[in-house]
Design an enzyme around this catalytic site. Structure first.
Site: not given
Length: 398
Positions: A56, A114, A186, A211
């Site tokens: 982690r 978005y 973004d 994406k």
């Protein structure tokens, strides 16, 4: 000039996409970065290890991905996350709670952001105490005149999802910095191949790695790029403390996708241009949104800061005697064969969707609501002739 940007002067984007952070494995000579599945790492003495303790906190495969994408964004630091929204949530956590207390300040959010970002800010963070306001970032005079005094963060996409609005990053960053705000961009639609927001004045870059970075519709991931060392340290602390990190195999998949990002983006862009050529002349189409078009409101900003105009295309359908614009949009979205009706974007296959009922349904009734007649295309890398013919038959069949 930082070490990362100096490296960029020595090696081009395509070279860094394949090699940055990805030296051959020293134990075997493997040229593909190994997938390190171990959750824990041996220590030669208490607190003495080879850079990793627990997956982690850090993982060799994740380090390779973080180093590579940071290099592409011309950033000194990169952090990989389990999703784009996990990356955004971590950024909001750090920027809204600088003293570790309750969230404070205000986020100025582009008024066609978005839907997932809108939902996260308005439905998750606002009830905790974080104020927010939708703003038109293309009107700089209005931005300055209406700037709220409590603003701490300016959050933008360029191009935006789904209307492809383009914002002058350099100009709005200067306005925000004069007023003490942090600028988050973004960069999912443009990718670092077409645009590097940190070079233009932004403080933080976020991505949905699901994406274009991944590029094959087979992995969910997120990314944050930053050059400020103190900010990076706070982000990494929260990344570890909250634990929204990607699995090693997910990191491998994104890293594999990044290797072909440049050649894929070239094809995405050229195919998008072929689609736009069809749409601007088709009588069933009311309006086309694509930054390369001279009448696109953000054309000047895109031409200034992007190397090309991207693979995303949106358009609204004209109403007819038989169909409303919304009905026409829904029929076109369901009427293609090569374009797949599906959410998400940025992968090798072409996708078509109806944002008002799909990706942006959460924005219905808000200032960020999108037109019901809107269709959004993620133009893939198939034969451009096939894509044009497929969309043309769907439009002709109304």
């Amino acid at each position: 000039m930082g070490d990362v940007e100096n490296d960029a002067l020595r090696h081009g984007f395509e070279t860094r996409a394949i090699h940055a952070g990805q030296d051959p494995d020293p134990s075997s000579g493997a040229v593909v970065t190994p997938i390190s599945l171990s959750t824990t790492f041996a220590q030669s003495d208490v607190g003495v290890h080879q850079g990793y303790e627990y997956s982690r906190s850090g993982n060799p495969t994740r380090t390779a991905l973080e180093t590579c994408v940071a290099s592409l964004e011309l950033a000194d630091h990169g952090l990989a996350f389990a999703s784009g929204l996990a990356a955004e949530d971590t950024v909001l956590s750090v920027l809204s709670s600088r003293d570790g207390g309750a969230p404070s300040g205000r986020v100025l959010l582009a008024n066609d952001a978005y839907g997932g970002t809108f939902r996260l800010i308005s439905k998750v963070w606002a009830p905790r105490g974080l104020a927010w306001s939708p703003v038109d970032l293309t009107d700089l005079d209005a931005l300055v005149a209406g700037w709220p005094d409590d603003t701490t963060v300016l959050w933008l996409e360029t191009p935006t999802n789904p209307l492809l609005t383009c914002v002058d990053i350099e100009a709005v960053s200067a306005i925000a910095h004069e007023r003490g705000a942090t600028v988050v961009v973004d960069n999912t639609f443009a990718t670092p191949y077409l645009q590097q927001p940190l070079r233009l004045g932004a403080d933080i870059v976020v991505h949905s790695a699901t994406k274009y970075l991944g590029g094959h519709s087979d992995v969910v991931g997120g990314f944050v790029a930053v050059s400020d060392g103190t900010l990076a340290e706070r982000l990494r602390f929260t990344q570890n403390a909250a634990g929204a990190v990607p699995a090693p195999f997910d990191c491998y998949l994104v890293l594999r996708g990044v290797k072909t990002l440049a050649v894929r983006m070239d094809r995405h862009c050229s195919n998008a241009r072929a689609i736009v050529d069809l749409l601007v002349r088709h009588p069933a189409v009311e309006r086309v949104f694509y930054p390369q078009l001279p009448d696109h409101p953000g054309h000047a900003a895109a031409a200034k800061q992007m190397a090309d105009y991207g693979g995303m295309v949106s358009f609204t359908m004209a109403a007819t005697d038989r169909l409303s614009g919304e009905d026409a949009a829904r029929r076109v979205a369901a009427g293609t064969e090569v374009f797949t009706l599906a959410e998400s974007l940025g992968a090798v296959e072409s996708l078509i969707e109806h944002p008002a009922a799909m990706t942006h349904a959460s924005a219905a009734g808000s200032a960020l609501e999108v037109p019901a007649s809107l269709v959004r295309l993620s133009v893939g890398i198939e034969s451009s002739a096939d894509l044009v013919a497929d969309l043309e038959q769907a439009l002709d069949d109304l």
